[in-house]
Design an enzyme around this catalytic site. Structure first.
Site, PDB file in Angstrom:
ATOM      1  N   CYS A 133       8.160 -13.125  -8.511  1.00 51.77           N
ATOM      2  CA  CYS A 133       7.898 -13.212  -6.939  1.00 51.77           C
ATOM      3  C   CYS A 133       6.969 -14.299  -6.589  1.00 51.77           C
ATOM      4  O   CYS A 133       6.672 -15.315  -7.291  1.00 51.77           O
ATOM      5  CB  CYS A 133       7.346 -11.874  -6.635  1.00 51.77           C
ATOM      6  SG  CYS A 133       7.554 -11.572  -4.788  1.00 51.77           S
ATOM      7  N   LYS A 171      -6.921  -3.798  -4.717  1.00 55.73           N
ATOM      8  CA  LYS A 171      -5.482  -3.282  -4.953  1.00 55.73           C
ATOM      9  C   LYS A 171      -5.278  -2.005  -5.767  1.00 55.73           C
ATOM     10  O   LYS A 171      -4.328  -1.484  -6.089  1.00 55.73           O
ATOM     11  CB  LYS A 171      -4.750  -4.478  -5.902  1.00 55.73           C
ATOM     12  CG  LYS A 171      -4.641  -5.828  -5.454  1.00 55.73           C
ATOM     13  CD  LYS A 171      -3.697  -6.152  -4.588  1.00 55.73           C
ATOM     14  CE  LYS A 171      -3.919  -7.548  -4.019  1.00 55.73           C
ATOM     15  NZ  LYS A 171      -3.315  -8.371  -4.791  1.00 55.73           N
ATOM     16  N   ARG A 173       2.930  -1.857   6.466  1.00 52.20           N
ATOM     17  CA  ARG A 173       3.624  -2.020   5.310  1.00 52.20           C
ATOM     18  C   ARG A 173       3.033  -0.865   4.387  1.00 52.20           C
ATOM     19  O   ARG A 173       1.797  -0.692   4.136  1.00 52.20           O
ATOM     20  CB  ARG A 173       3.158  -3.305   4.432  1.00 52.20           C
ATOM     21  CG  ARG A 173       3.324  -4.608   4.787  1.00 52.20           C
ATOM     22  CD  ARG A 173       4.813  -5.029   5.149  1.00 52.20           C
ATOM     23  NE  ARG A 173       5.474  -5.084   3.898  1.00 52.20           N
ATOM     24  CZ  ARG A 173       5.627  -6.213   2.976  1.00 52.20           C
ATOM     25  NH1 ARG A 173       5.010  -7.262   3.640  1.00 52.20           N
ATOM     26  NH2 ARG A 173       6.215  -6.101   2.123  1.00 52.20           N
ATOM     27  N   GLY A 224      -2.777  -9.626  -1.157  1.00 54.54           N
ATOM     28  CA  GLY A 224      -4.021 -10.285  -0.788  1.00 54.54           C
ATOM     29  C   GLY A 224      -4.115 -10.593   0.628  1.00 54.54           C
ATOM     30  O   GLY A 224      -4.846 -10.328   1.187  1.00 54.54           O
ATOM     31  N   ASP A 246       0.726  -5.202  -5.996  1.00 54.75           N
ATOM     32  CA  ASP A 246       0.603  -4.588  -4.677  1.00 54.75           C
ATOM     33  C   ASP A 246      -0.402  -3.250  -4.668  1.00 54.75           C
ATOM     34  O   ASP A 246      -0.997  -3.066  -3.601  1.00 54.75           O
ATOM     35  CB  ASP A 246       2.129  -4.370  -4.072  1.00 54.75           C
ATOM     36  CG  ASP A 246       2.619  -5.706  -3.639  1.00 54.75           C
ATOM     37  OD1 ASP A 246       3.574  -6.131  -4.293  1.00 54.75           O
ATOM     38  OD2 ASP A 246       2.648  -6.132  -2.557  1.00 54.75           O
TER      39      ASP A 246
END
Ligand code: RI2
Length: 281
Positions: free
Chosen positions: A111, A216, A47, A7, A180
């Site tokens: 995470c 997402k 990314r 995000g 993700d």
């Protein structure tokens, strides 16, 4: 890796596009288009896995005017609208997801997901007596950010190594993780190790919840394009000089993994939650 969390990566990209457009010195709309397109591709390439990044770039860089000043203003407004929506989304996810958290719940997380943490901290602030088991999340150990965040709220938290996930699953009521990317078949892409939490939760019949902003969701998976898994440098795991003596050894470092839809009980988004295993927005 200076900006963590899918995000936040998306928001940072929208801010970059906005600031770039604001200072761009061009003489024609063609030049404006070329430069915006160039910077968009550059940002997207940083990314490969977090789909929030291309989604943010596409939403922020939209314009329709043929006039440079108007197009510039459109990009600035679209980027600001995305940033505002992203900020509000975390609050909405916290509100919606926290309704599913029960008094006394032990929650396992993995995470460092701001969306998952929004659910957990909202439930705690609503007065629910909860505690958290947080994985270390090797190799970058983002679990240390998570325990610091939870500690700041006064939430009782236990840090465990990733390989202790199944050992502790019996003590857990719910797993809450971030995302993700989410494919149109409902599969989740999240930090490496997420799928082993899902598998252990499934085996122990514990609920597995995903917290994900709508940006997402990966539109290109509708047409079957796969989500690329970022493979990171091996020095995150081992000193590469050691490998010089170990000629038969290679080291792999995928940053994310896939969790199939059948292991996911619920996806909480900023527009609501769904128990559907197949989600098409
Ligand atoms: P929020 C993080 O990865 C983690 O995988 C986390 O679950 C996910 O992003 C979503 O985080 P990375 O992008 O967007 O930092 O919920 O490598 O903060």
């Amino acid at each position: 890796m200076e900006i963590r969390g899918a995000g936040r990566i998306a928001k940072a990209a929208a801010e970059a596009i906005r600031d770039y457009a604001a200072q761009l010195e061009v003489t024609s709309i063609e030049e404006f288009a070329a430069r915006i397109s160039e910077v968009s591709s550059y940002l997207i390439s940083t990314r490969p896995t977090a789909v929030s990044l291309p989604n943010a770039v596409k939403l922020a860089s939209r314009y329709s005017s043929e006039n440079v000043e108007e197009a510039r203003q459109e990009v600035i407004e679209n980027a600001n609208a995305f940033i505002e929506k992203a900020d509000k989304a975390l609050g909405r996810i916290g509100k919606i997801g926290s309704r599913r958290v029960m008094d006394g719940d032990v929650i396992m997380t993995h995470c460092n997901s701001h969306a998952a943490l929004s659910i957990i901290t909202t439930a705690f602030e609503d007065g629910k007596d909860i505690s958290v088991i947080s994985t270390e999340s090797r190799p970058r150990c983002q679990g240390l950010l998570t325990i610091r965040h939870l500690n700041n709220f006064g939430i009782p938290t236990t840090l465990i190594v990733d390989s202790a996930v199944r050992y502790y699953m019996k003590d857990v009521d719910k797993v809450i993780v971030g995302a993700d990317a989410i494919a149109t078949n409902g599969a989740l892409v999240n930090k490496i190790g997420t799928s082993q939490l899902a598998l252990a939760a499934h085996e122990a019949r514990k609920s597995f919840m995903v917290a994900a902003e709508t940006f997402k969701f990966s539109p290109s998976t509708i047409v079957g394009n796969p989500i690329e898994i970022e493979e990171r440098a091996i020095d995150e795991i081992v000193d590469p000089s050691i490998l010089k003596e170990l000629s038969h050894v290679q080291v792999r470092n995928p940053a994310f993994d896939f969790t199939p839809a059948e292991y996911i009980d619920m996806i909480v988004t900023d527009i609501g939650s769904s128990r559907l295993r197949w989600l098409i927005l």
